[in-house]
Design an enzyme around this catalytic site. Structure first.
Site, PDB file in Angstrom:
ATOM      1  N   LYS A  22       0.838  -1.212   0.000  1.00  0.00           N
ATOM      2  CA  LYS A  22       0.000   0.000   0.000  1.00  0.00           C
ATOM      3  C   LYS A  22       0.865   1.250   0.000  1.00  0.00           C
ATOM      4  CE  LYS A  22      -2.951   0.473   3.545  1.00  0.00           C
ATOM      5  NZ  LYS A  22      -2.690   1.726   4.272  1.00  0.00           N
ATOM      6  N   ARG A  27       2.884   5.930  -3.303  1.00  0.00           N
ATOM      7  CA  ARG A  27       4.051   6.731  -3.708  1.00  0.00           C
ATOM      8  C   ARG A  27       4.299   6.626  -5.210  1.00  0.00           C
ATOM      9  NH1 ARG A  27       4.264   5.606   1.584  1.00  0.00           N
ATOM     10  NH2 ARG A  27       5.537   6.875   2.997  1.00  0.00           N
ATOM     11  N   SER A 168       7.027   8.988  12.247  1.00  0.00           N
ATOM     12  CA  SER A 168       5.963   8.828  11.249  1.00  0.00           C
ATOM     13  C   SER A 168       6.504   9.018   9.846  1.00  0.00           C
ATOM     14  CB  SER A 168       4.837   9.847  11.512  1.00  0.00           C
ATOM     15  OG  SER A 168       4.005   9.936  10.373  1.00  0.00           O
ATOM     16  N   GLN A 170       4.662   9.073   7.299  1.00  0.00           N
ATOM     17  CA  GLN A 170       3.736   9.962   6.575  1.00  0.00           C
ATOM     18  C   GLN A 170       4.152  11.415   6.762  1.00  0.00           C
ATOM     19  OE1 GLN A 170      -0.147   8.922   8.041  1.00  0.00           O
ATOM     20  NE2 GLN A 170      -0.211   6.998   6.915  1.00  0.00           N
ATOM     21  N   ASP A 320       1.853  -1.320  11.925  1.00  0.00           N
ATOM     22  CA  ASP A 320       0.527  -1.760  11.469  1.00  0.00           C
ATOM     23  C   ASP A 320       0.231  -3.217  11.835  1.00  0.00           C
ATOM     24  OD1 ASP A 320       0.040   0.723  10.364  1.00  0.00           O
ATOM     25  OD2 ASP A 320       0.842   0.168   8.407  1.00  0.00           O
ATOM     26  N   LYS A 347      -4.618   5.511  14.703  1.00  0.00           N
ATOM     27  CA  LYS A 347      -4.697   4.829  13.392  1.00  0.00           C
ATOM     28  C   LYS A 347      -6.163   4.844  12.920  1.00  0.00           C
ATOM     29  CE  LYS A 347      -0.349   4.027  12.979  1.00  0.00           C
ATOM     30  NZ  LYS A 347       0.397   4.753  11.937  1.00  0.00           N
ATOM     31  N   ARG A 351      -6.573   1.481  17.908  1.00  0.00           N
ATOM     32  CA  ARG A 351      -6.290   0.039  17.802  1.00  0.00           C
ATOM     33  C   ARG A 351      -5.919  -0.593  19.134  1.00  0.00           C
ATOM     34  NH1 ARG A 351      -3.237   0.013  11.920  1.00  0.00           N
ATOM     35  NH2 ARG A 351      -5.195  -0.027  10.742  1.00  0.00           N
ATOM     36  N   ARG A 396      -7.595  -3.448   9.468  1.00  0.00           N
ATOM     37  CA  ARG A 396      -6.685  -4.392  10.142  1.00  0.00           C
ATOM     38  C   ARG A 396      -7.322  -5.018  11.383  1.00  0.00           C
ATOM     39  NH1 ARG A 396      -2.517  -3.686   6.716  1.00  0.00           N
ATOM     40  NH2 ARG A 396      -1.903  -1.554   6.278  1.00  0.00           N
TER      41      ARG A 396
HETATM   42  C1  S3P Z   1       2.574   4.690   6.268  1.00  0.00           C
HETATM   43  C2  S3P Z   1       3.140   5.029   7.465  1.00  0.00           C
HETATM   44  C3  S3P Z   1       2.607   4.563   8.765  1.00  0.00           C
HETATM   45  C4  S3P Z   1       1.642   3.397   8.624  1.00  0.00           C
HETATM   46  C5  S3P Z   1       0.676   3.610   7.490  1.00  0.00           C
HETATM   47  C6  S3P Z   1       1.398   3.791   6.169  1.00  0.00           C
HETATM   48  C7  S3P Z   1       3.162   5.222   5.014  1.00  0.00           C
HETATM   49  O1  S3P Z   1       1.907   5.618   9.392  1.00  0.00           O
HETATM   50  O2  S3P Z   1       0.944   3.192   9.818  1.00  0.00           O
HETATM   51  O3  S3P Z   1      -0.205   2.507   7.379  1.00  0.00           O
HETATM   52  O4  S3P Z   1       2.832   4.732   3.922  1.00  0.00           O
HETATM   53  O5  S3P Z   1       3.986   6.149   5.105  1.00  0.00           O
HETATM   54  P1  S3P Z   1       2.661   6.766  10.234  1.00  0.00           P
HETATM   55  O6  S3P Z   1       3.450   7.565   9.290  1.00  0.00           O
HETATM   56  O7  S3P Z   1       1.551   7.584  10.842  1.00  0.00           O
HETATM   57  O8  S3P Z   1       3.476   6.083  11.252  1.00  0.00           O
END
Ligand code: S3P
Length: 448
Positions: A22, A27, A168, A170, A320, A347, A351, A396
């Site tokens: 994913k 990306r 993170s 993200q 995750d 999340k 969770r 999940r």
């Molecule tokens: C992800 C980063 C993670 C993960 C998410 C996907 C990503 O989150 O939990 O399912 O693709 O960069 P966080 O960046 O909040 O840790």
């Protein structure tokens, strides 16, 4: 509502491919849209989350299309070339789509209005709003920086060095994506290493990305305003999706499964290490490299597991996977303790609470603190089950408890399994193909 019920199953067997990663799929589409020319993506995850990214990129002026052969093509507009969208951007259930694409928008002089489903509207966006403001974007958001929000991107994006307050990927990626539009170097300082798919893929598209050890953690720097060139991306199988058949294979007696072509990026494999330490018969065969990412075939056989303490430092490499790890721990002998789990509360659902409540409803003793979970394993074949679990828009949680139902004495039901479409649309069929007894419909028994 689509209720699914998992019944006790044994001897799961076969060789099945899990869907594309994913994180890498999002990306590939995003970098393809920011590149010049064509990007071809093989093995893209065709789940709802990635479709949300594809839809939003189309609204912003990139051409994204799926060919009859299942290969996706993106015709990019170049950095800074996206258009102002004429309508609301809907990120659905996807935190990754929202945070990465808001990072992209921060570097464009346009205004956009963004929202998501009830789960995403609960999740914190302040963590990206703050650094993106520092680069010149402005926001109007609900309290706590939540969606829906309006963003006006910077007309002259400023490079910056930003220290991430939470581990993170993200947030790191949002900062780097905004930095692509700024002149000079933008640096994300991360306290603990998080998944590095953005760094790897940016390099493959031609950007200059450096990773250096910093005083406390590491510094990831991108040089802004590169010309990204469209490229070919092959997406490996998602280790976070492989986790579900993998744990099912461990806890259902007499099982022997192969999951080919799964990503084994070391920043994603905390679950594999943890399960191995618990006694799992898990072998990573045929290790190789696929489009800049390490992959392997996973061979798993049912195993007698023992409880374990997972150190907090491992959390980013398996963030995750805690719901399904907790399921494995419930079927293990002895106690497991997982610490450093504060991020699990923000999340797709909380969770930590969802796992603790669901396990308790299935007859497993658990203790939950603000950021830890203790699971008192029942041992193989001794989890009662017999509960109905609310998925609460969390794919999940839904999949983890269906896996638990396969090893329960009584069935486990998920009230609304449609949420699984976000990351693993063929989950129930794939599991049935291995011999798992997962049925649609009603279940006689208790309601959690
Ligand atoms: C992800 C980063 C993670 C993960 C998410 C996907 C990503 O989150 O939990 O399912 O693709 O960069 P966080 O960046 O909040 O840790």
């Amino acid at each position: 509502m689509t209720r699914l019920v998992a019944h006790s199953s044994t001897s799961l067997s076969g060789c099945v491919s899990v869907p594309g990663d994913k994180s890498i799929s999002h990306r590939a589409l995003i970098f393809g849209a920011l590149a010049v020319g064509e990007t071809r993506v093989e093995g893209l995850l065709e789940g709802e989350d990635v479709r949300a990214t594809a839809r939003v990129l189309s609204q912003l002026g990139a051409e994204v299309r799926r060919n009859v052969d299942g290969v996706w093509q993106v015709f990019g507009v170049g950095i800074g070339g996206l258009h102002e969208p004429a309508d609301l951007l809907d990120f659905g259930n996807s935190g990754t789509a929202a945070r990465l694409l808001l990072g992209v928008l921060a570097g464009h002089p346009l205004t956009a209005f963004a929202t998501g489903d009830a789960s995403l509207r609960r999740r914190p966006m302040g963590r990206i709003v703050e650094p993106l403001k520092g680069m010149g974007a402005s926001f109007v958001a609900r309290s706590g920086g939540r969606l829906p929000l309006a963003i006006t991107g910077a007309s002259a994006p400023a490079p910056q060095t930003y220290r991430l307050p939470v581990a993170s990927a993200q947030v790191k990626s949002a900062v780097l994506l905004a930095g692509l539009a700024a002149p000079g170097d933008t640096t994300a300082l991360e306290p603990e290493p998080t998944r590095d798919h953005s760094e790897r893929m940016l390099r493959a598209f031609g950007a200059d990305v450096r990773v250096e050890a910093a005083e406390d953690g590491r510094a990831v720097t991108v040089t802004g305003q590169p010309e990204l060139m469209g490229t070919a991306v092959t997406v490996p199988g998602d280790p976070s999706s492989a986790a579900f058949p993998l744990v099912a294979g461990l806890i259902c007696a007499g099982s022997d499964l192969t999951l080919p072509n799964v990503g084994v990026n070391p920043l994603r494999t905390g679950l594999f290490e943890t399960l191995t330490e618990m006694g799992a018969d898990l072998v990573l065969e045929n290790r190789r490299e696929l489009a800049g990412e390490p992959v392997a075939d996973l061979r798993v056989r049912s195993s007698a597991l023992t409880g374990i303490e997972v150190p907090p430092a491992r959390a980013p490499a398996m963030i995750d996977e805690y719901p399904v790890l907790a399921v494995a721990a419930a079927c293990a002998e002895g106690t497991s303790v997982f610490r450093g789990l504060g991020e699990l509360r923000v999340k797709e659902s909380d969770r930590l609470t969802a796992v603790a409540r669901g396990l308790a409803a299935c007859g497993v003793a658990v203790e939950e603190t603000e950021d830890s979970l203790t699971v008192h394993g029942r041992g193989p074949g001794r989890v009662a089950g017999g509960a109905e679990i609310k998925a609460d828009l969390d794919h999940r949680i839904a999949m983890a408890f269906l896996v638990l139902g396969l090893a329960g004495q009584a069935p486990v039901a998920i009230d609304d399994a449609r949420t699984i479409e976000t990351s693993f649309p063929a989950f129930a069929d794939l599991m049935r193909g291995l011999g798992a007894d997962i049925r649609a419909g009603e279940m006689a028994g208790e309601t959690a």
